[in-house]
Design a protein around this motif. Structure first.
Motif, PDB file in Angstrom:
ATOM      1  N   SER A 265      18.997  70.577   0.255  1.00  0.00           N
ATOM      2  CA  SER A 265      18.214  69.523  -0.392  1.00  0.00           C
ATOM      3  C   SER A 265      17.630  68.635   0.698  1.00  0.00           C
ATOM      4  O   SER A 265      17.823  68.881   1.881  1.00  0.00           O
ATOM      5  N   ASN A 266      16.933  67.598   0.271  1.00  0.00           N
ATOM      6  CA  ASN A 266      16.380  66.637   1.229  1.00  0.00           C
ATOM      7  C   ASN A 266      17.368  65.534   1.573  1.00  0.00           C
ATOM      8  O   ASN A 266      17.035  64.615   2.317  1.00  0.00           O
ATOM      9  N   VAL A 267      18.558  65.598   0.995  1.00  0.00           N
ATOM     10  CA  VAL A 267      19.568  64.575   1.294  1.00  0.00           C
ATOM     11  C   VAL A 267      20.430  65.071   2.444  1.00  0.00           C
ATOM     12  O   VAL A 267      21.193  66.020   2.302  1.00  0.00           O
ATOM     13  N   PHE A 268      20.276  64.414   3.574  1.00  0.00           N
ATOM     14  CA  PHE A 268      20.997  64.849   4.764  1.00  0.00           C
ATOM     15  C   PHE A 268      22.464  64.428   4.712  1.00  0.00           C
ATOM     16  O   PHE A 268      23.357  65.200   5.049  1.00  0.00           O
ATOM     17  N   ALA A 269      22.736  63.195   4.299  1.00  0.00           N
ATOM     18  CA  ALA A 269      24.118  62.724   4.342  1.00  0.00           C
ATOM     19  C   ALA A 269      24.334  61.533   3.431  1.00  0.00           C
ATOM     20  O   ALA A 269      23.413  60.766   3.151  1.00  0.00           O
ATOM     21  N   HIS A 270      25.589  61.417   2.991  1.00  0.00           N
ATOM     22  CA  HIS A 270      26.078  60.198   2.357  1.00  0.00           C
ATOM     23  C   HIS A 270      27.049  59.560   3.342  1.00  0.00           C
ATOM     24  O   HIS A 270      27.812  60.271   3.991  1.00  0.00           O
ATOM     25  N   SER A 271      27.048  58.242   3.428  1.00  0.00           N
ATOM     26  CA  SER A 271      28.104  57.590   4.209  1.00  0.00           C
ATOM     27  C   SER A 271      28.563  56.348   3.464  1.00  0.00           C
ATOM     28  O   SER A 271      27.752  55.625   2.882  1.00  0.00           O
ATOM     29  N   GLU A 272      29.846  56.144   3.488  1.00  0.00           N
ATOM     30  CA  GLU A 272      30.434  55.132   2.611  1.00  0.00           C
ATOM     31  C   GLU A 272      31.208  54.097   3.428  1.00  0.00           C
ATOM     32  O   GLU A 272      31.873  54.437   4.411  1.00  0.00           O
TER      33      GLU A 272
ATOM     34  N   VAL B 212      27.186  52.731  -0.186  1.00  0.00           N
ATOM     35  CA  VAL B 212      26.932  54.137   0.114  1.00  0.00           C
ATOM     36  C   VAL B 212      25.506  54.251   0.640  1.00  0.00           C
ATOM     37  O   VAL B 212      24.552  53.809  -0.016  1.00  0.00           O
ATOM     38  N   GLY B 213      25.377  54.830   1.823  1.00  0.00           N
ATOM     39  CA  GLY B 213      24.051  55.072   2.394  1.00  0.00           C
ATOM     40  C   GLY B 213      23.669  56.526   2.197  1.00  0.00           C
ATOM     41  O   GLY B 213      24.486  57.417   2.421  1.00  0.00           O
ATOM     42  N   ILE B 214      22.439  56.758   1.772  1.00  0.00           N
ATOM     43  CA  ILE B 214      21.978  58.127   1.522  1.00  0.00           C
ATOM     44  C   ILE B 214      20.702  58.364   2.344  1.00  0.00           C
ATOM     45  O   ILE B 214      19.705  57.643   2.174  1.00  0.00           O
ATOM     46  N   GLU B 215      20.786  59.355   3.231  1.00  0.00           N
ATOM     47  CA  GLU B 215      19.661  59.646   4.132  1.00  0.00           C
ATOM     48  C   GLU B 215      18.752  60.682   3.468  1.00  0.00           C
ATOM     49  O   GLU B 215      19.221  61.759   3.098  1.00  0.00           O
TER      50      GLU B 215
ATOM     51  N   ALA C  83      31.366  43.724  -5.059  1.00  0.00           N
ATOM     52  CA  ALA C  83      29.967  43.982  -4.699  1.00  0.00           C
ATOM     53  C   ALA C  83      29.815  45.444  -4.331  1.00  0.00           C
ATOM     54  O   ALA C  83      30.674  46.009  -3.657  1.00  0.00           O
ATOM     55  N   GLU C  84      28.719  46.016  -4.783  1.00  0.00           N
ATOM     56  CA  GLU C  84      28.520  47.446  -4.596  1.00  0.00           C
ATOM     57  C   GLU C  84      27.034  47.716  -4.378  1.00  0.00           C
ATOM     58  O   GLU C  84      26.195  47.064  -4.998  1.00  0.00           O
ATOM     59  N   ALA C  85      26.734  48.647  -3.507  1.00  0.00           N
ATOM     60  CA  ALA C  85      25.320  49.005  -3.309  1.00  0.00           C
ATOM     61  C   ALA C  85      25.196  50.468  -2.942  1.00  0.00           C
ATOM     62  O   ALA C  85      26.019  51.004  -2.209  1.00  0.00           O
ATOM     63  N   THR C  86      24.162  51.088  -3.475  1.00  0.00           N
ATOM     64  CA  THR C  86      23.788  52.441  -3.055  1.00  0.00           C
ATOM     65  C   THR C  86      22.407  52.335  -2.433  1.00  0.00           C
ATOM     66  O   THR C  86      21.469  51.826  -3.073  1.00  0.00           O
ATOM     67  N   LEU C  87      22.295  52.789  -1.192  1.00  0.00           N
ATOM     68  CA  LEU C  87      21.071  52.562  -0.425  1.00  0.00           C
ATOM     69  C   LEU C  87      20.456  53.898  -0.022  1.00  0.00           C
ATOM     70  O   LEU C  87      21.055  54.654   0.733  1.00  0.00           O
ATOM     71  N   ARG C  88      19.271  54.181  -0.563  1.00  0.00           N
ATOM     72  CA  ARG C  88      18.567  55.426  -0.254  1.00  0.00           C
ATOM     73  C   ARG C  88      17.430  55.104   0.714  1.00  0.00           C
ATOM     74  O   ARG C  88      16.537  54.318   0.376  1.00  0.00           O
ATOM     75  N   TYR C  89      17.488  55.663   1.909  1.00  0.00           N
ATOM     76  CA  TYR C  89      16.501  55.366   2.960  1.00  0.00           C
ATOM     77  C   TYR C  89      15.810  56.664   3.385  1.00  0.00           C
ATOM     78  O   TYR C  89      16.493  57.662   3.633  1.00  0.00           O
ATOM     79  N   THR C  90      14.502  56.614   3.523  1.00  0.00           N
ATOM     80  CA  THR C  90      13.814  57.764   4.112  1.00  0.00           C
ATOM     81  C   THR C  90      14.015  57.745   5.623  1.00  0.00           C
ATOM     82  O   THR C  90      14.131  56.675   6.232  1.00  0.00           O
ATOM     83  N   SER C  91      14.075  58.955   6.200  1.00  0.00           N
ATOM     84  CA  SER C  91      14.204  59.036   7.654  1.00  0.00           C
ATOM     85  C   SER C  91      13.025  59.791   8.251  1.00  0.00           C
ATOM     86  O   SER C  91      13.042  60.150   9.405  1.00  0.00           O
TER      87      SER C  91
END
Lengths: 752, 81, 287, 160
Positions: A170-177, A355-358, A320-328
């Motif tokens: 997929s286009n999702v390289f990684a999740h990091s928490e 959670v960061g999603i690349e 507090a919670e956040a899911t962050l989807r960033y284009t690289s």
């Protein structure tokens, strides 16, 4: 290398004043030489052929007609930049980004380049290069790129950090928490919860100087390059790695730099210029056009961020919670991870999770931009914090003060904080006259906090004392905004001589040891530490020379106010020796006098800022004007306060542009539609008010003078500060940056 | 003994451990012992790691001492602008 | 590519006629030189008209203000009589680009470039400006409105040159105004542009009105129905609200990188209403 | 491509050069005459870094052809100081730290000088709108505006 960097309170004379910078006259008379202001004998002109497609397989490139054109001296493609990266994925990404190998991955991706005797021939040659593309489906939007039916950019990518591992690419390289505590339990305790999705568009650093270099490869394996860069040593290393050159045989000289903001920490077309020179056997000058700068260098991530924050009625955040989807861009990177680390760093939270999603997309490779990844996360979090404060009916500043991180707080990214400065910036904001100034019709006020990791790194300086007692200081951190003045002041302070007697300059890679780049707000922080160390080493030498001149033991010599003093009753008839006196005799007391320093400047300490913004919005058109703006930030110790203010003001202005107008706009075809300053709208002079600054000075315990990096943090709060102000003015929460007039008007309509 | 916390990305390379207890007086000693125990950490330790000791982040100074009972975190090195 | 600098209009027409394809007229150059930077640009001839007598002058004749094709927009603001007569035209022309661009750009260039968002064109259309055209087949005078026929397209025949723009003398108690919307305060291309010219009767009611909308269609839109709503009124709130709605309805914009259809339609009405107020007030100030 | 011979005046001196028909004045200044103080930030008239005076008006030299300079008078940043005597604007830019990277500075100085030539006592708003065609990405414009105000006051002889 036993330099003690710990803070030592003392009275400072030069530090804290505002002298004229040593490179100033050159810059106001047009004599300063930037990237494009240098020429070499016999130099050729380079032009780059770029993909018009967002995503396409390169089936064939035929350069024969271009090579046959009279005046063309070299044509290169990926074949001329063989893969020497030995499995290093991030280095391979740089290589592939310099010159597409099998696929063009974004509009503007380089596919070939020519070097010719002049620009006319080069332009003609570009038209003679034939490229057969198989156009592939593309995706540029962060959320669409994650959809199951999205075209996949790289079939080898299986998402990391997810269990079980997905079985399809997929286009999702990684999740990091990141985080701690139990957010579900925390939300259960909350009286009020705010949950929202935010979006930010892709921006560019927007430095006014396009990338430019002159590269020259010789037949003996040596090479040199003149280039505008934030890090000549890093450029040297990367270019040597990519071209298979010996590092010490490549000399890189950094020109004056016309802005970088992170964008000139990355290598772009420099390896291409070297490859052209290697092939042509002549120096090659490569200057990007502004169109190329936008299409093929620098941008930030575009993001999509979910935030959920809960609090009790008394104003305590419970979770507090956040899911962050960033284009690289089209290559894997860690931009979302960085965003996830910074998102809640300002607060003391019992339960927090990010959670960061690349996400890979057909856009240019993302580059660092001033506190990279932090402004978008802060926009989402600080907007949600603002909403929550309104919801529970507590003042937005008080709410932040109540929940602010302090010494001993476990940070949202892991470690426990030592002494930190967010509290003082918030208290200063609360007390600031701006906070209580009256607002007029259609006006609104917002405030926001920001966090950034500063860092230090490898640093090296040479301090040479001339025969007349004046001092040259060679540093390896590129001066992006007045650091030669600051470092000259530091040397003068330490030696006890006049500022005018020190001249700092930036050394090339052949003249000084390795230095990390000017990034991470490290320039003044780390080079000042090395300068202090070098000056102290030089003083030790001068004390020895004075001992020889006086013929007394060196132990009897004390350095004070720029002079060697003989101490002890037996020497009381000896008049002190100045730097000038000692320097004059250097030839007969052991030769040149110098102080060197090589060190690692760690302990930069994290940085916080608080901004206050007033806007006026025309409710009929959505036109927004920032009418008052205040930046409050801790500098540890402001070496040259005018340039510290400059960093605060410049970062704020960039953040305001990001908040209101700047964005990459792609067409349906995946092509960038606004690759110029006409439609990529950075703030102009008439867009902004004066930007007030308040410098707090809470000494950094890990620097002899208490200095803290100040370069980056100021871009973090403005997106949210502006958004909160606009939301206050129009009564609608704005969740999509830039908050352009059509978005404001649409939000107002939706509310009516 | 120091207790080290690994960032999430490292854990799969260290038998899914979040916390590891190890005897180390400096960052250098800490990293080399960790790598000995979990060889897969070699790759990220090359360029990607920073160490927070009691909240102060060290990226390069591996001679930095680790006080007794210090809180130690392995973090990814952050890019700057 | 050749660069020529003729000293007469006849020579200029001759040069352009001899090279009907891939030839360009150069006055201020603020559009042409931008296009020349493009790798795809190819031209055989550029004819610089600035040395032709009269091209750089503003003359007041029986026909009105004759503005030479090479008069830079900055010069318009320096002509007190022109500013007094047609403030709406001068303010529109002075919004084009920066101070630096103002030193070079011309209204004729703005018109002949035929960009849908050109600032001065709605203002010229609203005052019913004419243009003097010289060409291989002789001279002619046509309304400025008829020069652009679509984005980048003009009605000029090969070899023809717009030599001057002619603004009529305003009738007594006439006011003009131009407002545009841009996201920043300067340097942007208009997202919407609106020009209004109106003349008052002695009793303060509007005797005649003309409205032109820019950047909301392929050419300037002249919503006569909307303009007629103003006639016979003193711009009371009800009239203005109907006028605003009519202007919004008349707009036929597209979605692009500078704005959306919905935004442009709405703001066209808002700005037309505001411009009408300004023009009305200005009409009251003149004699 | 054939070249065109041009005779012009630059910073008060008679200058002759050859240039191509499509060559900008900025390229002539930088590449043929060695006057590299004028910078190219965009090449399309959007950034003002190449600002020069042409017959008394401030222009973007990237949007002027070299051939157009025939018989004209050009002033560039290199002509702003008289020997070692800096223009008050140059001095005030230094004193106010009105530059960080400095790439936009020559353009700002030329544009600000053009303003003070026609308006010796501009308001802050007049300064900001006059300079809107000069982009600066480092400073947020604050210190630039203050430097221009201060220079204007000094040139008027007002006590600072």
């Amino acid at each position: 290398m036993s330099f003690d960097a710990s803070y030592n309170e003392k009275e400072l004379n030069a530090v804290g004043t505002r002298p004229v910078r040593p490179d100033g006259v050159d810059k106001v008379t047009g004599r300063a030489r930037y990237g494009a202001d240098y020429n070499m004998p016999g130099q050729l002109v380079a032009r780059v052929l770029r993909s018009p497609h967002a995503h396409a397989r390169i089936l064939r490139i035929d350069t024969s007609q271009a090579e046959a054109l009279k005046g063309v001296k070299a044509v290169v493609t990926a074949a001329d930049l063989p893969d020497l990266t030995d499995g290093d994925a991030s280095l391979f990404a740089i290589l592939d980004n310099c010159m597409a190998r099998t696929k063009a991955l974004y509009d503007g991706h380089a596919v070939a380049a020519v070097a010719a005797i002049d620009v006319h021939v080069a332009r003609k040659a570009l038209k003679l290069i034939e490229v057969d593309y198989e156009v592939l489906p593309h995706v540029v939007d962060v959320d669409l790129a994650m959809a199951p039916d999205a075209p996949v950019l790289d079939e080898t990518i299986i998402t990391k950090g997810v269990t079980p591992a997905p079985d399809a690419p997929s286009n999702v390289f990684a999740h990091s928490e990141f985080g701690h505590g139990d957010v579900a339990a925390g939300f259960a305790k909350a009286d009020e919860i705010v949950e929202r999705t935010f979006k930010t568009e892709q921006t560019h650093q927007g430095y006014i100087e396009p990338h430019a270099c002159v590269a020259s490869c010789n037949s003996d394996g040596s090479a040199e390059m003149w280039v505008c860069t934030q890090g000549p040593f890093v450029y040297r290393q990367v270019c040597a790695d990519l071209l298979g050159l010996e590092v010490s045989k490549l000399k890189v000289t950094s020109s004056e730099i016309g802005g970088g903001f992170g964008g000139k920490t990355h290598v772009w077309a420099e390896p291409v210029a070297l490859a052209l020179s290697r092939k042509a056997g002549r120096p090659v000058k490569l200057v990007m056009s502004r169109n190329e700068v936008f299409r093929a260098s620098g941008p930030t991530s575009a993001t999509s961020i979910d935030v959920k924050i809960g609090a009790t009625k008394d104003g305590t955040i419970t979770a507090a919670e956040a899911t962050l989807r960033y284009t690289s861009g089209p290559y894997p990177d860690t931009w979302a991870e960085t965003g996830a680390m910074t998102a809640f760093a300002c607060y003391d939270l019992e339960n927090v999770k990010t959670v960061g999603i690349e996400v890979l997309v057909n856009r240019p490779k993302v580059a660092a931009y001033r506190a990279p990844s932090a402004p978008m996360a802060a926009f989402a979090v600080e907007s949600a914090i603002d909403s929550l404060a309104h919801k529970i009916g507590i003042d937005a500043v008080d709410f932040r003060i109540k929940n602010a991180a302090r010494e001993g707080t476990r940070s949202s990214y892991g470690p426990v904080y030592g002494p930190i400065g967010i509290g003082p910036t918030l208290e200063a904001a609360k007390a600031h006259a701006h906070m209580s100034a009256p607002l007029g019709k259609n006006q609104g006020r917002g405030m926001a906090c920001g966090f950034w990791f500063n860092f230090g790194g490898q640093t090296c300086t040479d301090l040479n004392i001339s025969a007349d007692g004046t001092v040259t200081l060679s540093v390896g951190t590129v001066d992006v905004g007045g650091s030669r003045a600051s470092l000259s002041m530091i040397a003068a302070e330490e030696l006890g001589i006049a500022y005018e007697d020190v001249k700092a300059g930036v050394a090339d890679t052949a003249s000084l040891g390795y230095n990390d780049m000017t990034d991470g707000s490290r320039g003044t922080f780390s080079s000042s530490m090395a300068t202090i160390s070098a000056a102290r080493n030089a003083i030790a030498v001068m004390k020895q020379r004075a001992a020889l001149m006086w013929d007394i033991p060196v132990e009897d010599i004390e350095w004070k106010d720029g002079q060697a003093h003989a101490v002890g009753a037996s020497h009381d008839n000896l008049a002190p020796l100045s730097v000038k006196d000692i320097a004059a005799k250097a030839g007969n007391t052991g030769g040149p006098i110098a102080g060197h320093s090589e060190l690692v400047a760690d302990g930069a300490g994290v940085s916080f800022g608080t901004h206050i913004c007033d806007v006026e919005v025309d409710p009929e058109t959505g036109a927004t004007r920032v009418i008052r703006y205040t930046v409050i930030q801790d500098a540890g110790k402001a070496v040259h306060p005018a340039y510290v203010e400059g960093q605060y003001q410049g970062g704020a202005a960039q953040g305001i542009g990001w908040a209101l107008n700047e964005e990459y706009i792609y067409g349906e075809d995946g092509r960038l539609q606004n690759a110029g300053f006409l439609d990529y709208r950075i703030p102009v002079c008439s867009d902004l008010p004066m930007i007030d600054t308040q410098i707090l000075e809470i000494p950094n315990p890990n620097h002899p003078y208490g200095v803290r990096g100040v370069g980056e943090t100021s871009i973090v709060p403005p997106l949210a500060a502006v958004a909160n102000a606009v939301s206050d003015a129009v009564g609608v929460r704005m969740t999509h940056v830039p908050i352009s007039p059509p978005r404001i008007l649409a939000a107002l309509k939706a509310q009516r | 003994m120091v207790q080290v916390t690994l960032w999430a990305g490292l854990r799969p390379l260290a038998e899914d451990q979040e916390h590891v207890t190890i005897e180390a007086a400096t960052i250098r000693e800490l990293l080399s012992k960790l790598q000995l125990r979990y060889p897969a950490l070699e790759q990220p330790f090359r360029n990607d790691v920073a160490v927070a000791i009691n909240g102060t982040i060290y990226r390069d100074d591996w001679s930095q001492g680790i006080p007794e009972d210090a809180e130690v975190f392995l973090m990814r090195r952050i890019p700057g602008g | 590519m050749r660069y020529e600098r003729p000293e007469t209009l006849e020579d200029a027409v001759g040069l352009l006629s001899a090279t009907p394809e891939r030839s360009h007229i150069l006055a201020g150059g603020t559009d042409l030189l931008v296009r020349m930077k493009n790798d795809d640009f190819d031209a055989d001839l550029v004819v610089d008209i600035k040395r032709i007598a009269g091209m750089g002058e503003i003359a007041r004749t029986d026909a009105g203000f004759v503005i030479g094709a090479a008069v830079p927009c900055a010069k318009l603001a320096e002509d007190a009589a022109l500013v007094a007569a047609w403030p709406g035209v001068v303010e529109a022309a002075n919004l084009i680009g920066s101070t630096q661009i103002q030193s070079r750009c011309t209204m004729t260039g703005n018109l002949c470039n035929a960009g849908p968002a050109a600032d001065s064109v709605p203002a010229l259309v609203a005052v019913d400006a004419r243009v003097k055209i010289v060409g291989p087949e002789g001279n002619r005078i046509i309304p400025a409105r008829d020069v652009p026929v679509g984005p980048g397209q003009t009605s000029l025949a090969p070899g023809e040159i717009v030599a001057a723009i002619v603004l009529p003398e305003p009738a007594p108690q006439t006011g003009s105004a131009y407002l545009r919307f841009i996201p920043r305060t300067e340097m942007d291309i208009a997202v919407v542009g609106t020009a209004v010219v109106l003349t008052r009767d002695a009793d303060g009611t509007v005797a005649s009105a003309r409205v032109a909308l820019g950047a909301v269609g392929p050419r300037v839109i002249v919503p006569d129905d909307a303009a007629q709503m103003l006639v016979g009124t003193t711009l009371d709130d009800d009239t203005l609200a109907r006028f605003e709605a009519a202007c919004s309805d008349a707009a036929t914009p597209i979605d692009d990188k500078r704005g959306t259809v919905a935004f442009r339609k709405e703001v066209a009405g808002v700005l037309a209403r505001r411009a009408a107020k300004i023009a009305y007030d200005r009409a009251g100030e003149t004699q | 491509m054939t070249t065109i011979a041009v005779s012009t005046t630059i910073n008060g001196d008679d200058v002759e050069y050859l240039c191509h028909a499509d060559e900008s004045l900025l390229d002539v200044l930088r590449n043929r005459l060695g006057l590299m103080g004028s910078k190219e930030g965009c090449g399309t008239g959007d950034c003002g870094a190449c600002s020069t005076m042409l017959d008394g008006r401030i222009v973007c030299s990237c949007l002027v052809l070299g051939a157009e300079a025939e018989g004209r008078e050009i002033e560039t940043i290199e002509g702003m100081a008289h020997g070692h005597d800096l223009h008050p604007l140059q001095t005030k830019f230094l004193e106010h730290a009105a530059l960080q990277c400095g790439i936009c500075t020559p353009g700002f100085l030329m544009a600000a000088k053009a303003l003070l030539d026609v308006n010796p006592d501009p308001t802050e708003e007049e300064i900001r709108f006059w300079l809107a065609g000069n982009l600066c990405r480092c400073t947020g414009y604050d210190k630039i505006v203050r430097a221009v105000q201060d220079a204007a006051a000094e040139m008027r002889g007002d006590a600072a």
